[in-house]
Design a protein around this motif. Structure first.
Motif, mmCIF file in Angstrom:
data_model
loop_
_atom_site.group_PDB
_atom_site.id
_atom_site.type_symbol
_atom_site.label_atom_id
_atom_site.label_comp_id
_atom_site.label_asym_id
_atom_site.label_seq_id
_atom_site.Cartn_x
_atom_site.Cartn_y
_atom_site.Cartn_z
ATOM 1 N N VAL A 347 -35.610 -54.538 -0.080
ATOM 2 C CA VAL A 347 -35.023 -54.071 1.045
ATOM 3 C C VAL A 347 -34.041 -52.939 1.039
ATOM 4 O O VAL A 347 -33.398 -52.908 -0.023
ATOM 5 N N ALA A 348 -33.979 -52.326 2.039
ATOM 6 C CA ALA A 348 -32.859 -51.277 2.172
ATOM 7 C C ALA A 348 -31.517 -51.549 1.865
ATOM 8 O O ALA A 348 -30.936 -52.554 2.077
ATOM 9 N N ALA A 349 -30.828 -50.788 1.224
ATOM 10 C CA ALA A 349 -29.410 -50.922 0.710
ATOM 11 C C ALA A 349 -28.476 -50.834 2.076
ATOM 12 O O ALA A 349 -28.924 -50.123 2.923
ATOM 13 N N ILE A 350 -27.368 -51.596 1.786
ATOM 14 C CA ILE A 350 -26.354 -51.501 2.974
ATOM 15 C C ILE A 350 -25.103 -51.328 2.331
ATOM 16 O O ILE A 350 -24.771 -51.309 1.082
ATOM 17 N N GLU A 351 -24.146 -50.973 3.175
ATOM 18 C CA GLU A 351 -22.770 -50.691 2.765
ATOM 19 C C GLU A 351 -22.105 -51.964 2.704
ATOM 20 O O GLU A 351 -22.280 -52.923 3.552
ATOM 21 N N SER A 352 -21.547 -52.513 1.553
ATOM 22 C CA SER A 352 -20.948 -53.707 1.325
ATOM 23 C C SER A 352 -19.662 -53.739 0.359
ATOM 24 O O SER A 352 -19.638 -52.908 -0.563
ATOM 25 N N ASP A 353 -18.777 -54.294 0.676
ATOM 26 C CA ASP A 353 -17.680 -54.496 -0.079
ATOM 27 C C ASP A 353 -17.752 -55.591 -1.198
ATOM 28 O O ASP A 353 -17.036 -55.690 -2.181
ATOM 29 N N ALA A 354 -18.853 -56.377 -0.932
ATOM 30 C CA ALA A 354 -19.198 -57.543 -1.847
ATOM 31 C C ALA A 354 -19.679 -57.214 -3.225
ATOM 32 O O ALA A 354 -20.661 -56.204 -3.142
ATOM 33 N N ALA A 355 -19.391 -57.770 -4.405
ATOM 34 C CA ALA A 355 -20.157 -57.560 -5.559
ATOM 35 C C ALA A 355 -21.495 -58.191 -5.685
ATOM 36 O O ALA A 355 -22.423 -57.609 -5.989
ATOM 37 N N ILE A 356 -21.666 -59.169 -5.329
ATOM 38 C CA ILE A 356 -22.686 -60.093 -5.039
ATOM 39 C C ILE A 356 -22.774 -60.552 -3.660
ATOM 40 O O ILE A 356 -21.733 -61.195 -3.102
ATOM 41 N N SER A 357 -24.170 -60.757 -3.241
ATOM 42 C CA SER A 357 -24.425 -61.022 -1.831
ATOM 43 C C SER A 357 -25.657 -62.109 -1.650
ATOM 44 O O SER A 357 -26.471 -61.547 -2.080
ATOM 45 N N PHE A 358 -25.580 -62.949 -0.983
ATOM 46 C CA PHE A 358 -26.779 -63.731 -0.862
ATOM 47 C C PHE A 358 -27.090 -63.861 0.469
ATOM 48 O O PHE A 358 -26.131 -64.094 1.447
ATOM 49 N N GLU A 359 -28.147 -63.417 0.933
ATOM 50 C CA GLU A 359 -28.788 -63.444 2.564
ATOM 51 C C GLU A 359 -30.103 -64.209 2.399
ATOM 52 O O GLU A 359 -30.940 -64.021 2.247
ATOM 53 N N SER A 400 -26.499 -68.366 2.368
ATOM 54 C CA SER A 400 -25.831 -66.869 2.266
ATOM 55 C C SER A 400 -24.199 -67.225 1.923
ATOM 56 O O SER A 400 -23.577 -68.223 2.245
ATOM 57 N N PHE A 401 -23.766 -66.359 1.253
ATOM 58 C CA PHE A 401 -22.420 -65.966 0.907
ATOM 59 C C PHE A 401 -22.110 -64.557 0.322
ATOM 60 O O PHE A 401 -22.991 -64.214 -0.232
ATOM 61 N N ASP A 402 -20.993 -64.335 0.174
ATOM 62 C CA ASP A 402 -20.423 -63.185 -0.332
ATOM 63 C C ASP A 402 -19.557 -63.242 -1.634
ATOM 64 O O ASP A 402 -18.717 -64.182 -1.322
ATOM 65 N N ALA A 403 -19.896 -62.557 -2.599
ATOM 66 C CA ALA A 403 -18.795 -62.759 -3.702
ATOM 67 C C ALA A 403 -17.864 -61.490 -3.848
ATOM 68 O O ALA A 403 -18.361 -60.364 -4.040
ATOM 69 N N PRO A 404 -16.750 -61.448 -3.025
ATOM 70 C CA PRO A 404 -16.038 -60.240 -3.002
ATOM 71 C C PRO A 404 -15.834 -59.507 -4.252
ATOM 72 O O PRO A 404 -15.470 -60.097 -5.696
ATOM 73 N N ARG A 405 -15.728 -58.309 -4.393
ATOM 74 C CA ARG A 405 -15.549 -57.409 -5.792
ATOM 75 C C ARG A 405 -13.992 -57.600 -6.111
ATOM 76 O O ARG A 405 -13.082 -57.763 -5.444
ATOM 77 N N GLY A 406 -13.898 -57.985 -7.482
ATOM 78 C CA GLY A 406 -12.730 -57.961 -7.895
ATOM 79 C C GLY A 406 -12.096 -59.400 -7.729
ATOM 80 O O GLY A 406 -10.902 -59.505 -8.105
ATOM 81 N N LYS A 407 -12.719 -60.490 -7.245
ATOM 82 C CA LYS A 407 -12.253 -61.584 -6.586
ATOM 83 C C LYS A 407 -12.840 -62.799 -7.482
ATOM 84 O O LYS A 407 -13.914 -62.521 -8.281
#
Length: 618
Positions: A347-359, A400-407
């Motif tokens: 799927v197309a890339a998106i702008e994200s501050d998350a290092a890892i994202s589950f959708e 679904s959840f985001d793992a924020p970068r550097g956290k």
């Protein structure tokens, strides 16, 4: 639970049996020989020369007899005959060496191809296959290819030349004797060809039984302490002996069928010889042929029977090899982990501050697959059983959840909630059934697996340690690390004692599966290995489960030190190790039931509050 990354098949005796797999054809054997075409061409050339030297000998013997009968001088005939015998022996010896060398090379090539393929198979294949059986394919099955070269095809080619040459010479000497001889031999050939088909089937079954035996031995030896502690030594011994008996019985089947080939060859030679002596003596008496011609015919008969025996042996060897090759090809023809990547449209890339994202990720293990539990891990065994049973149900449901970068993100929840499966999807051991896993906003299915995994450090729950030394284990993920870096990372996880207690230091052996280390030391070594690689993302699956309070605290401090500007995703059953995480994701039956900090979840998520209450954290 044990991570899917361990690649170990289930040790349950009730594991799904392997099917018989494809049977190899002779055409599939040719690529293993084609790699050695130059040497084989030389061998064939030598075979032709040796065949010519052999075929010339009866003709010279006939001339010697004729000369002796006429009372003339032998002259150079004897020396020519001696020269042919010596030349034939030298050519045969050199040919034998080249065959042995080529046979060994063919086995090496087959093992190299098989290992390179095996280590690149999808993880799901290792979930359903037994390690011992795979080892047997690399060792025992490939060895049978050696006999094809040394006892089979090339000898048969040289023998065929001798056979044809002898046949022509015998036709010239006496067509009547030849006709009777061919009739006897034809019966033998039909019998051997019929038996050869049974040899191929029986040989494959024998190799499967040997694979079963290797798998049983590997299963028991890898858990020998558990077996002893459970007083199960006699039961395990009986089980292995049963598999050994199965291999023995199937070996007897092969031996019985193969044994019929030998007397067939012997009987063919004896009957043919008796026919030639009886009928040939009559024809000599009648003046149809001379004594010299009869002697030459008998010598050519022996020359024809000898390659016929080689051909029978070649048929036997090739059919046994094809039985084993079928098991080799079963692995070689399996798709690699990367083979189906071209069919995936990320799927197309998106702008994200998350290092890892589950959708909205859903996932179910392939049929019969799923993580294997360590034999002494009841909780892991329970979870592995649950997830292997998940072939008909979804393990993750709309996660679904985001793992924020550097956290630091912690995954908590009861056994079977799907926590380790999430890490397996991040490492791309499996792809989601539905939904998207993103790495920096990019669908990970569109990323190169090697590059993706180079960005991730993964420490499994059972903390596997490879047989070898401390240094070899550390350098597994960071091959260019210096000795000082290795020592420093060991110090950071409180493993300096392991260094100090052996004068070899980093070169100290750790034993098979790290048996010379304690459980906590193995876990800390696995963590040190991940820390040394210094990836931007660390996945820790129950990384402190085997540690005491002091070492747990030291390890937490080490992880805190390297966690700066890095993303951590941590699985823990002990909430005390993750209460200070930036974010905690609570899972239950494959669903996300809460996301937040410890204090927030205690207020908002009943399951988390109940877990915290049981661990005296509220």
């Amino acid at each position: 639970m044990s991570s899917p990354r361990s690649g170990r098949p289930s040790r349950s005796p009730f594991a799904r049996p392997q099917d018989d797999g494809p049977r190899a054809s002779f055409r599939q054997l040719l690529p293993y020989l084609a790699e050695h075409r130059p040497v084989l061409a030389v061998v064939i050339g030598l075979s032709i020369l040796a065949a010519g030297a052999s075929l010339a000998q009866p003709a010279l013997v006939s001339q010697v007899i004729t000369v002796v009968q006429s009372g003339e001088s032998l002259g150079m005939l004897v020396w020519a005959l001696i020269g042919l015998v010596v030349a034939s022996a030298v050519l045969s010896g050199f040919q034998h060496y080249l065959l042995q060398r080529t046979g060994t090379s063919v086995v090496y090539s087959a093992r190299r191809q098989l290992v390179r393929r095996m280590l690149r198979l999808p993880i799901s294949e290792f979930d359903t296959r037994r390690t011992g059986d795979l080892v047997s394919r690399v060792g025992s099955d490939t060895t049978l290819l050696y006999a094809v070269i040394t006892q089979g095809l090339i000898d048969a080619i040289g023998g065929a030349l001798v056979f044809v040459g002898a046949l022509i010479a015998m036709l010239i000497i006496d067509p009547v004797l030849l006709g009777l001889t061919v009739l006897v031999i034809a019966v033998a050939v039909v019998t051997v060809v019929t038996l050869s088909m049974r040899i191929r089937v029986a040989s494959r079954k024998q190799q499967e039984k040997v694979g079963d035996l290797a798998a049983s031995v590997e299963r028991s030896l890898s858990a020998v302490r558990t077996v002893r502690a459970a007083n199960a030594t006699e039961r395990e011994t009986a089980a292995i002996e049963k598999d050994a008996e199965g291999a023995w019985q199937q070996g007897l089947v092969v031996a019985r069928i193969s044994a019929l080939v030998v007397p067939v060859s012997g009987i063919a030679l004896q009957v043919a010889l008796l026919v030639v002596l009886g009928v040939g003596g009559f024809r000599v008496a009648s003046g149809a042929i001379t004594v010299a011609s009869l002697v030459a015919f008998i010598l050519f008969l022996f020359m024809m029977i000898m390659p016929l025996g080689q051909a029978f042996g070649a048929i036997n060897s090739v059919n046994q090899a094809l039985g084993a090759l079928g098991r080799i090809q079963e692995i070689v023809t399996l798709p690699l982990e990367t083979d189906r990547d071209a069919e995936i449209t990320p799927v197309a890339a998106i702008e994200s501050d998350a290092a890892i994202s589950f959708e909205n990720v859903e996932f179910s293990y392939p049929e019969g697959a799923g993580p294997a539990a360590a034999p002494d891990d009841p909780e892991g065994a329970e979870l592995a059983a649950e997830e292997r049973a998940a072939a008909d149900r979804v393990v993750l449901r709309g996660v679904s959840f985001d793992a924020p970068r550097g956290k630091r993100t912690a995954l908590v929840g009861p056994s079977g909630a799907g926590k380790s499966t999430i890490l397996a999807l991040i490492e791309r051991f499996y792809d989601p059934t539905a939904g998207v896993v993103r790495f920096g906003g990019v669908d990970i299915r569109g990323l190169d697996r090697v590059e993706l995994r180079s960005q991730i450090g993964y420490v499994e729950q059972d903390a596997p340690v490879l047989a070898g030394t401390l240094r070899e284990n550390l350098l597994l993920g960071a091959p260019d690390a210096t000795e000082e870096q290795c020592i420093e990372v060991l110090r950071s996880v409180n493993l300096t004692e392991v260094l100090d207690r052996n004068p070899l230091g980093l070169d100290a052996p750790v034993g098979e599966s790290g048996i010379m280390l304690s459980g906590g030391e193995r876990q800390r070594l696995a963590i040190a290995r991940a820390l040394l690689a210094a990836p931007p993302i660390l996945l820790l699956d129950e990384s402190t489960s085997s540690l005491d309070g002091l070492n747990e605290q030291m390890l937490r401090e080490a992880i805190d030190a390297v966690a700066v500007d890095r993303t951590l995703i941590v699985i823990a059953h002990r909430l005390s190790t993750v209460v200070d995480s930036d974010q905690i994701v609570v899972l239950d039956h494959g669903r996300v039931v809460g996301v937040g900090t410890h204090s927030e979840l205690v207020q908002s998520t009943p399951l988390y509050k109940d877990l915290a209450k049981h661990q005296l954290l509220v």
